[in-house]
Design an enzyme around this catalytic site. Sequence first.
Site, short mmCIF file in Angstrom:
data_model
loop_
_atom_site.label_atom_id
_atom_site.label_comp_id
_atom_site.label_asym_id
_atom_site.label_seq_id
_atom_site.Cartn_x
_atom_site.Cartn_y
_atom_site.Cartn_z
N SER A 32 -3.88 15.59 27.86
CA SER A 32 -3.90 14.17 27.50
C SER A 32 -3.33 13.31 28.62
CB SER A 32 -3.08 13.94 26.23
OG SER A 32 -3.72 14.44 25.11
N HIS A 63 -9.02 11.79 26.92
CA HIS A 63 -9.86 12.96 27.24
C HIS A 63 -11.28 12.43 27.47
CE1 HIS A 63 -6.98 16.20 26.22
NE2 HIS A 63 -6.45 15.24 25.48
N HIS A 85 -9.89 20.13 20.88
CA HIS A 85 -8.77 20.56 20.05
C HIS A 85 -9.30 20.98 18.69
CE1 HIS A 85 -7.33 17.42 22.86
NE2 HIS A 85 -6.22 18.13 22.94
N TYR A 87 -7.95 20.39 15.87
CA TYR A 87 -7.82 19.32 14.87
C TYR A 87 -9.00 18.35 14.90
CZ TYR A 87 -6.00 16.49 18.74
OH TYR A 87 -5.85 15.82 19.94
N GLU A 88 -9.80 18.39 15.96
CA GLU A 88 -11.01 17.54 16.00
C GLU A 88 -12.10 18.12 15.11
OE1 GLU A 88 -11.96 15.95 20.18
OE2 GLU A 88 -10.53 17.55 20.60
N ALA A 115 -0.12 17.81 27.61
CA ALA A 115 1.00 16.93 27.27
C ALA A 115 1.71 17.62 26.11
CB ALA A 115 0.47 15.57 26.84
N MET A 213 -0.76 20.84 20.74
CA MET A 213 -1.86 21.18 19.82
C MET A 213 -3.07 21.72 20.58
SD MET A 213 -1.59 17.57 17.81
CE MET A 213 0.01 16.84 17.48
N SER A 214 -2.81 22.38 21.70
CA SER A 214 -3.94 22.86 22.51
C SER A 214 -3.55 24.16 23.21
CB SER A 214 -4.32 21.80 23.55
OG SER A 214 -3.29 21.66 24.52
N ASN A 237 7.27 13.45 25.75
CA ASN A 237 8.22 12.87 24.79
C ASN A 237 9.12 14.00 24.31
OD1 ASN A 237 5.43 13.53 23.45
ND2 ASN A 237 6.98 13.97 21.90
N HIS A 249 0.89 8.66 20.27
CA HIS A 249 0.02 9.08 21.36
C HIS A 249 0.08 8.08 22.52
CE1 HIS A 249 -3.04 11.61 23.11
NE2 HIS A 249 -3.93 10.64 23.18
C1 R1P Z 1 -1.02 14.33 20.92
O1 R1P Z 1 -0.47 13.19 21.50
C2 R1P Z 1 -2.08 14.97 21.77
O2 R1P Z 1 -1.54 15.25 23.09
C3 R1P Z 1 -1.61 16.63 23.38
C4 R1P Z 1 -1.60 17.28 22.01
O3 R1P Z 1 -2.08 18.61 22.04
C5 R1P Z 1 -2.46 16.35 21.21
O4 R1P Z 1 -3.83 16.58 21.42
O5 R1P Z 1 -2.87 16.81 24.04
P1 R1P Z 1 -3.22 17.97 25.08
O6 R1P Z 1 -2.59 19.21 24.56
O7 R1P Z 1 -4.71 18.04 25.10
O8 R1P Z 1 -2.65 17.56 26.40
#
Ligand code: R1P
Length: 274
Positions: A32, A63, A85, A87-88, A115, A213-214, A237, A249
């Site tokens: 992210s 993204h 992800h 969650y999508e 992130a 979350m990835s 954060n 976010h």
């Molecule tokens: C939450 O702010 C998002 O940022 C992170 C989390 O996994 C979630 O998708 O994204 P990336 O892991 O894709 O960087």
Amino acid sequence: MQQLTSVQIKEAAQYIAGKIAIKPEIGLIMGSGLGVLGDLIEEAVVIPYSDIPHFPVSTVEGHAGDLLVGKLSGRNVVLMKGRFHMYEGYGPELTAFPVRVMKALGASSLLVTNAAGGINLNFASGNLMLISDHINLTGKNPLIGPNDNELGVRFPDMSEAYSKRLRGIASEIANEQGFSLQEGVYVGLLGPTYETPAEIRMLRALGADAVGMSTVAEVIAARHSGIEVVGISCITNMAAGILDQPLSHDEVMETAERVKSQFLGLVTALIAKM
Ligand code: R1P
């Protein structure tokens, strides 16, 4: 669950190969707000995900949804400007599909970035963390279903998911560049809610240093494919309950922007030595 087959992987790879003149050796997945690395690629061929057979599309802010192929730090790279992800609504095998395609295109190593929220109380927002290992708490695995022996073995070893060799190189670069690179364990959750303070206390007790979350599904598929992996989290954060403020976010994106130059300095030097 329906596994994506080697036929679908080949169709996607053939489509991309038809648009590019080089053979990518390194795969890059940008987290992210970190897609800015794509701007440094020379002679970049930009392929929207929506054009690639069997590819999902990006739905999350930060993204972009483009695959970039070109030269970076003197190496042939394929970069995902935007990842998928679970969650999508995508299954783990689909979130990991681009890794399969990168391998089919010729990539033998992968730099995965994300992130993440800082769980380790010694971390601060804006730190970069070298991923030493991960904990997959998504409850999902991209290898569920019949195993395709052409892609990898049924029971892949995960004892060095994140390459010791590449971690050593990344640490040396951070030393040379004069900043302290944190190192720790990334825990992958399903999302999309950020964690509760109680969940963060639990994750800390489990040995996690950062949460997101990835990443975990991508790295599992990469290791299954025999790809060497290095991972960098941008601590955008501190996780819930540590500071007296809500998570958003927007903050994730702002911090990613703030650490851009340090992040780019580290990863461009790392790519040269991968
Ligand atoms: C939450 O702010 C998002 O940022 C992170 C989390 O996994 C979630 O998708 O994204 P990336 O892991 O894709 O960087």
